[in-house]
Design a protein around this motif. Structure first.
Motif, mmCIF file in Angstrom:
data_model
loop_
_atom_site.group_PDB
_atom_site.id
_atom_site.type_symbol
_atom_site.label_atom_id
_atom_site.label_comp_id
_atom_site.label_asym_id
_atom_site.label_seq_id
_atom_site.Cartn_x
_atom_site.Cartn_y
_atom_site.Cartn_z
ATOM 1 N N TYR A 106 0.961 -1.050 0.131
ATOM 2 C CA TYR A 106 0.045 0.053 0.058
ATOM 3 C C TYR A 106 0.664 1.328 -0.016
ATOM 4 O O TYR A 106 1.866 1.499 0.927
ATOM 5 C CB TYR A 106 -0.943 0.113 1.227
ATOM 6 N N GLY A 107 0.858 1.990 -0.933
ATOM 7 C CA GLY A 107 1.543 3.341 -1.128
ATOM 8 C C GLY A 107 2.893 3.205 -1.541
ATOM 9 O O GLY A 107 3.674 4.050 -1.480
ATOM 10 N N ASP A 108 3.356 1.956 -1.974
ATOM 11 C CA ASP A 108 4.830 1.768 -2.164
ATOM 12 C C ASP A 108 5.292 2.555 -3.312
ATOM 13 O O ASP A 108 6.555 2.935 -3.307
ATOM 14 C CB ASP A 108 5.348 0.330 -2.258
ATOM 15 N N ILE A 109 4.410 3.101 -4.421
ATOM 16 C CA ILE A 109 4.924 3.685 -5.369
ATOM 17 C C ILE A 109 5.276 5.221 -4.989
ATOM 18 O O ILE A 109 5.909 6.007 -5.579
ATOM 19 C CB ILE A 109 3.882 3.950 -6.513
ATOM 20 N N HIS A 169 4.908 -2.087 -9.491
ATOM 21 C CA HIS A 169 3.783 -1.231 -9.179
ATOM 22 C C HIS A 169 3.981 -0.018 -10.025
ATOM 23 O O HIS A 169 2.871 0.758 -10.408
ATOM 24 C CB HIS A 169 3.571 -1.169 -7.654
ATOM 25 N N ILE A 170 5.176 0.586 -9.861
ATOM 26 C CA ILE A 170 5.526 1.848 -10.539
ATOM 27 C C ILE A 170 5.344 1.766 -12.054
ATOM 28 O O ILE A 170 4.461 2.729 -12.617
ATOM 29 C CB ILE A 170 6.835 2.461 -10.192
ATOM 30 N N LEU A 171 5.618 0.534 -12.806
ATOM 31 C CA LEU A 171 5.424 0.439 -14.185
ATOM 32 C C LEU A 171 3.975 0.270 -14.419
ATOM 33 O O LEU A 171 3.397 0.803 -15.580
ATOM 34 C CB LEU A 171 6.199 -0.873 -14.578
ATOM 35 N N TYR A 203 1.586 1.670 -12.910
ATOM 36 C CA TYR A 203 1.064 2.892 -12.737
ATOM 37 C C TYR A 203 1.267 4.116 -13.967
ATOM 38 O O TYR A 203 0.518 4.654 -14.466
ATOM 39 C CB TYR A 203 1.650 3.648 -11.277
ATOM 40 N N VAL A 204 2.559 3.934 -14.174
ATOM 41 C CA VAL A 204 2.984 4.531 -15.350
ATOM 42 C C VAL A 204 2.260 4.208 -16.567
ATOM 43 O O VAL A 204 1.733 4.840 -17.475
ATOM 44 C CB VAL A 204 4.380 4.408 -15.466
ATOM 45 N N THR A 205 2.062 2.700 -16.840
ATOM 46 C CA THR A 205 1.392 2.287 -18.043
ATOM 47 C C THR A 205 -0.417 2.710 -17.959
ATOM 48 O O THR A 205 -0.724 3.049 -18.952
ATOM 49 C CB THR A 205 1.303 0.758 -18.025
ATOM 50 N N LYS A 206 -0.934 2.864 -16.622
ATOM 51 C CA LYS A 206 -2.096 3.446 -16.424
ATOM 52 C C LYS A 206 -2.328 4.965 -16.944
ATOM 53 O O LYS A 206 -3.233 5.158 -17.717
ATOM 54 C CB LYS A 206 -2.635 3.237 -15.230
ATOM 55 N N ILE A 207 -1.153 5.820 -16.623
ATOM 56 C CA ILE A 207 -1.313 6.896 -17.054
ATOM 57 C C ILE A 207 -1.142 7.278 -18.531
ATOM 58 O O ILE A 207 -1.586 7.957 -19.029
ATOM 59 C CB ILE A 207 0.140 7.728 -16.239
ATOM 60 N N GLN A 208 -0.203 6.400 -19.255
ATOM 61 C CA GLN A 208 -0.098 6.457 -20.521
ATOM 62 C C GLN A 208 -1.374 6.197 -21.576
ATOM 63 O O GLN A 208 -1.631 6.728 -22.403
ATOM 64 C CB GLN A 208 1.009 5.375 -21.025
ATOM 65 N N ASN A 209 -2.216 5.177 -20.694
ATOM 66 C CA ASN A 209 -3.774 5.060 -21.505
ATOM 67 C C ASN A 209 -4.742 5.956 -21.083
ATOM 68 O O ASN A 209 -5.823 6.022 -21.697
ATOM 69 C CB ASN A 209 -4.083 3.754 -20.978
ATOM 70 N N GLU A 228 9.782 12.008 -10.275
ATOM 71 C CA GLU A 228 11.227 11.864 -10.857
ATOM 72 C C GLU A 228 11.400 10.355 -11.196
ATOM 73 O O GLU A 228 11.758 9.997 -12.176
ATOM 74 C CB GLU A 228 12.331 12.416 -9.981
ATOM 75 N N ASN A 229 10.970 9.630 -9.956
ATOM 76 C CA ASN A 229 11.125 8.024 -10.146
ATOM 77 C C ASN A 229 10.116 7.655 -11.524
ATOM 78 O O ASN A 229 10.607 6.805 -12.133
ATOM 79 C CB ASN A 229 10.757 7.544 -8.937
ATOM 80 N N LEU A 230 9.023 8.358 -11.462
ATOM 81 C CA LEU A 230 7.969 7.857 -12.507
ATOM 82 C C LEU A 230 8.787 8.236 -14.155
ATOM 83 O O LEU A 230 8.489 7.345 -14.941
ATOM 84 C CB LEU A 230 6.719 8.398 -12.145
ATOM 85 N N LYS A 231 9.322 9.181 -13.837
ATOM 86 C CA LYS A 231 9.764 9.949 -15.166
ATOM 87 C C LYS A 231 10.978 9.298 -15.725
ATOM 88 O O LYS A 231 11.183 8.750 -16.706
ATOM 89 C CB LYS A 231 10.276 11.454 -14.940
ATOM 90 N N ILE A 232 11.993 8.918 -14.738
ATOM 91 C CA ILE A 232 13.144 8.003 -14.998
ATOM 92 C C ILE A 232 12.595 6.604 -15.491
ATOM 93 O O ILE A 232 13.021 6.126 -16.504
ATOM 94 C CB ILE A 232 13.938 7.591 -13.821
ATOM 95 N N ILE A 233 11.652 5.941 -15.118
ATOM 96 C CA ILE A 233 11.328 4.705 -15.572
ATOM 97 C C ILE A 233 10.478 4.634 -16.772
ATOM 98 O O ILE A 233 10.522 4.176 -17.824
ATOM 99 C CB ILE A 233 10.372 4.108 -14.435
#
Length: 195
Positions: free
Chosen positions: A71-74, A126-128, A130-136, A163-168
């Motif tokens: 929970y909340g790890d991202i 989990h970050i990946l 989340y980023v995939t969800k944002i992309q869609n 920044e972590n999300l942006k790097i990935i």
């Protein structure tokens, strides 16, 4: 009304403890304490004479403890590595108790046997997602922030959540790859009973 507000170094929002410097140490300390108390349940249910089988114990571990860690790890993934690794012994002990392994068993082998990745891989996964969800989602509030460079005055000594999300996000081309192609594969969970 003249009500004096009390100054505090941390605030709890949606069960995440934000401290004034975003080190996440108070949150991780509280999380570790809560998980340790729940490990006793796994220990009791894993009794060698009358306890549950391995599959049931792994399911209980995931429901009671791993769900708390996830929970909340991202968000709290922006903490320093030395603070994040304080959760690793909880994860390793929970798996060890669930599969009935010896204390001297290597961590890699018990995680492999249980079919569970280390916590840092779980957080990255989990970050990946989340980023995939944002992309869609074309109108997602953070989409523009992730794909545009952050001002240099916003970059601290360690990476922020964005920044972590942006790097990935920058490392992966989400237009041509799906999350299933980049997700590491883990072995299936064994069906052997707990001995």
């Amino acid at each position: 009304m003249n009500t004096q507000l009390h100054f505090t170094d941390s605030i709890r929002i949606l069960d995440l403890t934000f401290d004034s410097k975003l080190t996440w140490r108070p949150h991780l300390k509280k999380l570790k304490t809560e998980c340790q108390s729940r490990l006793r349940t796994i220990k009791i249910l894993g009794n060698s004479t009358w306890g549950s089988d391995t599959m049931s114990l792994i399911t209980i571990y995931k429901a009671l403890i791993l769900s708390l860690i996830d929970y909340g790890d991202i968000i709290y993934n922006s903490a320093k590595n030395k603070d994040l690794i304080t959760l690793d012994p909880i994860h390793n002990q929970g798996i060890r108790l669930a599969i009935g392994a010896f204390r001297t068993s290597p961590v890699d082998s018990i995680l492999f046997y249980a079919g569970e990745p280390p916590l840092h891989y779980r957080r990255q996964s989990h970050i990946l997602k989340y980023v995939t969800k944002i992309q869609n989602l074309t109108d997602h509030i953070t989409k523009n922030i992730i794909h545009n460079s952050l001002p240099t005055n916003m970059l601290p000594s360690r990476n922020t959540i964005l920044e972590n999300l942006k790097i990935i996000s920058d490392k992966l081309d989400f237009q041509s790859q799906s999350l299933n192609k980049i997700r590491p594969s883990f072995p299936p969970t064994p069906n052997t009973p707990n001995t």
